[in-house]
Design a protein around this motif. Structure first.
Motif, PDB file in Angstrom:
ATOM      1  N   TRP A 461       0.829  -1.195   0.000  1.00  0.00           N
ATOM      2  CA  TRP A 461       0.000   0.000   0.000  1.00  0.00           C
ATOM      3  C   TRP A 461       0.866   1.249   0.000  1.00  0.00           C
ATOM      4  N   TRP A 465      -3.106   0.312  -3.819  1.00  0.00           N
ATOM      5  CA  TRP A 465      -2.383  -0.952  -3.900  1.00  0.00           C
ATOM      6  C   TRP A 465      -1.461  -0.953  -5.113  1.00  0.00           C
ATOM      7  N   TYR A 489       0.859  -5.217   3.226  1.00  0.00           N
ATOM      8  CA  TYR A 489       0.890  -6.053   2.027  1.00  0.00           C
ATOM      9  C   TYR A 489      -0.407  -6.840   1.885  1.00  0.00           C
ATOM     10  N   ARG A 490      -0.591  -7.327   0.632  1.00  0.00           N
ATOM     11  CA  ARG A 490      -1.736  -8.195   0.343  1.00  0.00           C
ATOM     12  C   ARG A 490      -1.341  -9.134  -0.788  1.00  0.00           C
ATOM     13  N   GLU A 500      -8.955 -12.023   0.652  1.00  0.00           N
ATOM     14  CA  GLU A 500      -7.528 -12.113   0.928  1.00  0.00           C
ATOM     15  C   GLU A 500      -7.145 -10.979   1.888  1.00  0.00           C
ATOM     16  N   ARG A 501      -6.640 -11.360   3.056  1.00  0.00           N
ATOM     17  CA  ARG A 501      -6.396 -10.374   4.104  1.00  0.00           C
ATOM     18  C   ARG A 501      -5.066  -9.647   3.929  1.00  0.00           C
ATOM     19  N   ILE A 502      -4.987  -8.501   4.571  1.00  0.00           N
ATOM     20  CA  ILE A 502      -3.773  -7.702   4.620  1.00  0.00           C
ATOM     21  C   ILE A 502      -2.822  -8.284   5.672  1.00  0.00           C
ATOM     22  N   GLN A 510       4.623 -13.688   7.924  1.00  0.00           N
ATOM     23  CA  GLN A 510       3.417 -12.894   7.701  1.00  0.00           C
ATOM     24  C   GLN A 510       2.660 -12.725   9.013  1.00  0.00           C
ATOM     25  N   TRP A 512      -0.953 -11.433  10.128  1.00  0.00           N
ATOM     26  CA  TRP A 512      -2.242 -11.116   9.502  1.00  0.00           C
ATOM     27  C   TRP A 512      -3.012 -10.076  10.294  1.00  0.00           C
TER      28      TRP A 512
END
Length: 513
Positions: A461, A465, A489-490, A500-502, A510, A512
């Protein structure tokens, strides 16, 4: 499209009633003044000042409450016949819906009819509800300690959401008339509520088909179907408890902070003003917990809440969606740690705007969940749940636009901005993506491993995006070199569902959000 229609319906179902109050003083069709005045005259003549005050409470707060009927429509606004209750299971229903979209193009449920209480309600209906409410308040041993204020807000109201007006108090009072003889402590509102909700659970339950039945069911339809979605579940337990002198309403989160969609559930308000969450027809008071992270929790009220934005002096007339409602209040602090925090907008707001919004990432978009007044490009947001990623935004030309950097409100109340470090580059190795996880009365997300050979695209971001390119997963891992550090990020796969989570990337893994 399947996931999109479900997301839209859940949002429509839970939040629509909250926006009806906007400009409610200008309801079309006018007020059924003769019926309303007849109700007041009845209680003036009766000499019962409390019942008169109760009637005045209902009538003075009636604007904005309505029965909303929805219909499936094509892009031109034409109605396409569709009855979710005729399908034997959810998969068959979705296949039929897909076939309709192949024939008619993109379809969506839209409001078809809106019948305001002020124009449809009768004196007989109001008087019957008021009389039955007072009867249970005065006769049920667990109800006698409710204050008049709590009685008016949580026992007296005749509707739970935007369902058709029906008389339901007699049915549930008769159904549980011997309740106190079956209780260990006949003075316990908590025990009475748990008993009733457990019984409701034995004959009414959740069914995903009712995502495609956005018109709220009334009592007659729910008794016939025995099934519904979360709004129906909260409503039928609301009826059953209020009819037996128990204070109950619905709490909701407009958008989950770490999953898509939203959710509504019941809350039992005890005579000592404690509020205990539960899920009608699913989980009893004291045995219910939210599955996902709520950045904000609001409570449905029958009365107008004068602290809401719609009542505040502001430059902008337009308010986004449900935030324009009159009948909700913030109860986030009852559900976990909260903090106030201030942000400085990264660029000045237009002169015509003095309200900023704080958003969470939900179903592929940044969505507003609260507001703050802009003062010298600074905005303070209050009672925000900690441990959540937020971004400030402005409502420009009736569209929400992000207006600043994403940030994490840490659990200790401090802020960590997720600003892109253009100089610092890192290699990112990813091993998971998130996908929809169907649940009982709400949908969430779960992590899923990457599929070797499948292609994935990483975004970060920065005022939107920005793609970092695509790469196939090898040995269930996807490696992206030269990624700007410290960003949000995604990761997207080939089969997009917007759930789809960030995530942030911390210590080689990662995290979440």
């Amino acid at each position: 499209m399947k996931n999109s229609i479900i997301r839209n319906l859940i949002l429509l179902i839970i939040l629509y009633s909250l926006a009806l109050g906007q400009n409610s003083a200008n309801e079309p069709g006018g007020r059924n003044q003769n019926q309303l005045e007849s109700t007041l005259e009845h209680y003036r003549d009766s000499g019962d000042s409390l019942k008169l005050a109760a009637a005045e409470f209902l009538i003075s707060n009636m604007n904005g409450h309505a029965y909303a009927v929805f219909a499936l429509k094509d892009s031109a606004g034409n109605v396409v016949p569709f009855d979710a209750t005729t399908f034997t299971d959810f998969d068959t229903l979705e296949a039929a819906f897909d076939s309709l979209e192949e024939k008619y193009g993109t379809l969506d449920f839209k409001r078809d009819t809106l019948i305001y209480d002020t124009s449809a309600i009768t004196d007989g209906y109001l008087i019957t509800h008021i009389e039955e409410s007072f009867r249970t308040w005065r006769e049920c041993p667990w109800a006698r300690d409710y204050s008049f204020e709590d009685f008016c807000e949580y026992i007296l109201p005749y509707r739970g959401s935007n369902e058709p007006l029906e008389l339901w108090r007699d049915y549930f009072r008769d159904k549980y008339r011997d309740l106190k003889t079956r209780m260990v402590d006949s003075m316990s509102a908590l025990e009475a509520a748990a008993f009733i909700n457990a019984d409701v659970r034995s004959w009414f339950g959740f069914d995903r088909r009712y995502y495609y039945h956005p018109t709220d069911q009334g009592l007659a339809e729910m008794l016939k179907s025995g099934l519904g979605r979360c709004e129906d579940m909260t409503n039928i337990s609301t009826y059953a408890l209020r009819a037996n002198g128990l204070g109950v309403t619905s709490d909701y989160t407009p958008y989950w902070a770490n999953a898509g969609n939203n959710h509504a559930w019941n809350v039992l308000v005890l005579p000592d003003s404690r509020a205990i969450p539960f899920m009608g027809a699913e989980a009893d008071p004291g045995k219910y917990a939210l599955n996902w992270k709520a950045a904000k929790v609001y409570r449905k009220m029958f009365s107008k809440q004068k602290n809401n934005l719609v009542f505040r002096e502001r430059k902008q007339e337009k308010i986004p969606g449900w935030l324009a409602g009159e009948n909700y209040k913030d109860v986030t602090a009852a559900y976990g740690p909260v903090a106030d925090f201030a942000v400085r907008l990264d660029k000045p707001a237009p002169d015509s705007i003095d309200i900023a919004y704080i958003c969470v990432f939900n179903s592929g978009e940044w969505k507003p969940i609260d507001w703050g007044k802009i003062e010298d490009d600074n905005v303070t947001f209050k009672n925000m749940a900690t441990g959540v990623v937020y971004i400030p935004g402005l409502y420009v030309n009736e569209k929400m636009e992000t207006w600043g950097f994403p940030l994490i409100l840490e659990r200790d109340g401090t802020i960590r901005y997720l600003e892109v470090a253009e100089v610092a580059k890192i290699d990112v190795v990813l091993d998971a993506i998130t996908v929809i996880k169907p649940d009982l009365s709400t949908d969430g997300v779960r992590t899923a491993g990457l599929v070797a050979g499948s292609e994935y695209e990483l975004f970060y971001w920065q005022a939107g995006w920005q793609s970092l390119g695509k790469t196939p997963a090898r040995d269930s891992l996807a490696t992206f070199p030269g990624v700007p550090a410290g960003a949000l990020y995604r990761l997207l796969g080939a089969d997009l569902d917007d759930e789809e989570r960030i995530f942030t990337y911390e210590n080689g893994r990662q995290v979440w959000w």
